[in-house]
Scaffold this active site. Structure first.
Site, PDB file in Angstrom:
ATOM      1  N   LYS A 108      -7.000   0.403  -8.929  1.00 13.80           N
ATOM      2  CA  LYS A 108      -7.825   1.566  -7.803  1.00 13.80           C
ATOM      3  C   LYS A 108      -6.652   1.532  -7.694  1.00 13.80           C
ATOM      4  CE  LYS A 108     -11.416  -0.791  -5.152  1.00 13.80           C
ATOM      5  NZ  LYS A 108     -11.531  -1.462  -4.061  1.00 13.80           N
ATOM      6  N   ASP A 132     -15.134   3.754   1.625  1.00 10.84           N
ATOM      7  CA  ASP A 132     -15.705   2.520   0.920  1.00 10.84           C
ATOM      8  C   ASP A 132     -17.524   2.805   1.357  1.00 10.84           C
ATOM      9  OD1 ASP A 132     -14.971   0.686  -0.540  1.00 10.84           O
ATOM     10  OD2 ASP A 132     -13.556  -0.471   1.040  1.00 10.84           O
ATOM     11  N   GLN A 136      -8.692  -3.068   1.545  1.00 11.99           N
ATOM     12  CA  GLN A 136      -9.341  -4.064   0.503  1.00 11.99           C
ATOM     13  C   GLN A 136     -10.349  -5.761   1.346  1.00 11.99           C
ATOM     14  OE1 GLN A 136      -9.851  -3.740  -2.772  1.00 11.99           O
ATOM     15  NE2 GLN A 136     -10.983  -5.658  -3.049  1.00 11.99           N
TER      16      GLN A 136
END
Ligand code: NAP
Length: 292
Positions: free
Chosen positions: A52, A119, A96
């Site tokens: 990422k 997200d 994460q």
């Protein structure tokens, strides 16, 4: 029939190129920034975060990476989130998952400023999606819809079946397909006659986490199949290999179009993270949100 292979790698590279172009265009006004927070040393998470961060830099965006020890307390992580929420250079925040057991993932997700929730997991954004309101939506399901739209100009009226009802893939994928006016069925581990339900689908999204569970004879001839699964299985010479939730070789004989694993949904997830960051940054600055 031999299915068209939906080349997620190329489609994602094209989208990333368009995002990078937009970042260049906006340069005088803003440089989108994203904070990726990793707690602990889960090897799979470390790989995801590295990939990422590389993509963020390649898109011309600013990375604000935070790697915290596995013993980090919930209070310390929440304090970092508060700092990132207040930092005008940070337009997107991604924590994460999974998080270590001493940290409540829901509390952390809910602490992120919904405007920076790239997200799309914040309860407000989940609610906006299910209410049909604009907001940030989860990256993997968004990638699935964008891939399906490379095959179908419109998803309206299609019979769509989503296998899986997780909060991060199955449910938001179903909501996005509904927003595209597909007729959506959500299947899960208690669904009866799963093969029969799948055979109804013009568009089949498999997000199960079971290697090659969806067989060729579950697929309606000509259907579009989007395989979200990432499963590590034993390969040749003691090595492991990655397969999806769909038996690819069988599916390719019946489907009209199918995503490979790897090289299908995976690359789109990262491209959609960049897209969400760009959109979030523009919205925060009061600029028109690029369509792309
Ligand atoms: P998850 O939270 O474990 O959810 C799996 C879903 O599949 C659940 O809803 C479960 O039903 C359902 N299921 C399990 N066994 C089933 C069966 N035998 N028949 C029908 N349904 C069944 O997994 P997830 O996080 O959604 O991820 C799904 C897959 O996508 C995994 O392989 C994951 O690695 C992959 N993934 C890929 C990406 C990407 O970027 N490509 C991103 C995220 C996830 P119940 O709810 O009834 O238990």
């Amino acid at each position: 029939m031999t299915a068209r292979i939906i080349d997620g790698k190329t489609i994602a590279a094209d989208l990333r190129g368009r995002i990078a172009g937009e970042v260049v265009r906006l340069k005088a006004t803003l440089t989108p920034g994203i904070a990726v927070v990793l707690v602990g040393d889960n090897p799979a998470s470390e790989v995801y975060v590295r990939t990422k961060s590389k993509a963020v830099v390649e898109a011309g965006m600013r990375p604000f990476d935070h790697k915290l020890p596995a013993a980090t307390s919930e209070a310390d992580l929440l304090a970092l989130i508060a700092k990132l929420n207040a930092d005008a250079n940070v337009n997107g925040i991604l924590v994460q998952l999974p998080l270590p057991p001493q940290i409540d993932a829901y509390k952390v997700t809910a602490a992120i400023d919904p405007a920076k929730d790239v997200d799309g997991f914040h309860p407000l954004n989940v609610g906006r999606l299910s209410s049909g309101l604009p907001g940030l939506v989860p990256c993997t399901p968004l990638g699935c819809v964008l891939l399906a739209k490379t095959v179908h100009d419109s998803l309206a009226g299609l019979e769509a079946v989503v296998i899986g009802r997780s909060n991060i893939v199955g449910k938001p994928a179903a909501q996005l397909l509904l927003a595209e006016n597909a007729t959506v069925t959500i299947a899960h581990s208690k669904t009866r006659d799963l093969p029969g339900i799948c055979r109804r689908a013009d568009l089949l999204v498999a997000a199960i986490g079971k290697p090659e569970m969806v067989r060729g004879d579950w697929i309606k001839p000509g259907a579009t199949v989007i395989d979200v699964g990432i499963n590590r299985v034993p390969g040749e010479g003691g090595k492991s290999r990655i397969v999806g939730d769909v038996a690819f070789a069988e599916a390719a004989k019946t489907a009209g179009a199918v995503t490979p694993v790897p090289g299908g949904v995976g690359p789109m997830t990262i491209a959609c993270l960049l897209l969400n960051t760009l959109r979030a940054a523009c919205a925060q600055k009061g600029l028109p949100v690029p369509k792309l």
